[in-house]
Design a protein around this motif. Structure first.
Motif, PDB file in Angstrom:
ATOM      1  N   CYS A  34     -43.817 -11.506  16.991  1.00 55.47           N
ATOM      2  CA  CYS A  34     -42.954 -12.555  16.441  1.00 55.47           C
ATOM      3  C   CYS A  34     -42.418 -13.410  17.583  1.00 55.47           C
ATOM      4  O   CYS A  34     -41.240 -13.760  17.618  1.00 55.47           O
ATOM      5  CB  CYS A  34     -41.816 -11.929  15.637  1.00 55.47           C
ATOM      6  SG  CYS A  34     -40.850 -10.680  16.510  1.00 55.47           S
ATOM      7  N   ASP A  94     -40.115 -16.652  17.141  1.00 57.29           N
ATOM      8  CA  ASP A  94     -38.830 -16.288  16.556  1.00 57.29           C
ATOM      9  C   ASP A  94     -38.020 -15.422  17.510  1.00 57.29           C
ATOM     10  O   ASP A  94     -36.807 -15.558  17.606  1.00 57.29           O
ATOM     11  CB  ASP A  94     -39.034 -15.543  15.231  1.00 57.29           C
ATOM     12  CG  ASP A  94     -39.520 -16.469  14.125  1.00 57.29           C
ATOM     13  OD1 ASP A  94     -39.353 -17.697  14.252  1.00 57.29           O
ATOM     14  OD2 ASP A  94     -40.070 -15.962  13.141  1.00 57.29           O
ATOM     15  N   ILE A 151     -32.941 -15.923  11.919  1.00 56.18           N
ATOM     16  CA  ILE A 151     -34.300 -16.075  12.440  1.00 56.18           C
ATOM     17  C   ILE A 151     -34.989 -14.723  12.556  1.00 56.18           C
ATOM     18  O   ILE A 151     -36.150 -14.562  12.187  1.00 56.18           O
ATOM     19  CB  ILE A 151     -34.277 -16.785  13.813  1.00 56.18           C
ATOM     20  CG1 ILE A 151     -33.889 -18.255  13.639  1.00 56.18           C
ATOM     21  CG2 ILE A 151     -35.625 -16.658  14.520  1.00 56.18           C
ATOM     22  CD1 ILE A 151     -33.589 -18.971  14.935  1.00 56.18           C
TER      23      ILE A 151
END
Length: 118
Positions: A50, A53, A104
């Motif tokens: 990820c 993010d 997020i």
């Protein structure tokens, strides 16, 4: 470029005026935010899974911590008579930044609940 360096670069971009930022302190806070987020990731998820993010969340966390280091920002009262200093209870900018980082990172954290889709 290492992950910490990317987080630091993102934090500099997000900071309003990077010329006034204590850069060494911000670097330290970026490393700390990276380590904190790593520990909170769900099992089987790495920062690379990820990455965008993770970088955004960690940079927002670092900026929240930086905002809280400015003791004078929350100063509500100064009295010289018997020396009274009173700080406000919360830094609203830091709370907002931390909330945005949580939003997020929510899908990747083991302590958070969020809907991924139906």
């Amino acid at each position: 470029m290492s992950l910490t360096e990317q987080i630091y670069a993102q934090a500099l971009v997000l900071s309003q005026d990077s010329t006034d930022v204590n850069q060494e302190l911000l670097k330290m806070l970026c490393r700390s935010a990276e380590n904190a987020l790593r520990r909170l990731l769900r099992d089987g998820i790495s920062p690379e899974d990820c990455r965008a993010d993770f970088i955004a969340g960690a940079s927002l966390m670092a900026l929240a911590a930086l905002s809280e280091t400015d003791d004078m920002a929350n100063l509500e009262q100064i009295r010289t008579g018997d020396v009274t200093l009173r700080r406000g209870s919360t830094d609203s900018a830091a709370c907002c930044l931390r909330y945005q980082a949580e939003m997020i990172m929510r899908p990747y954290l083991k302590t958070a609940f969020s809907f991924m889709g139906v």
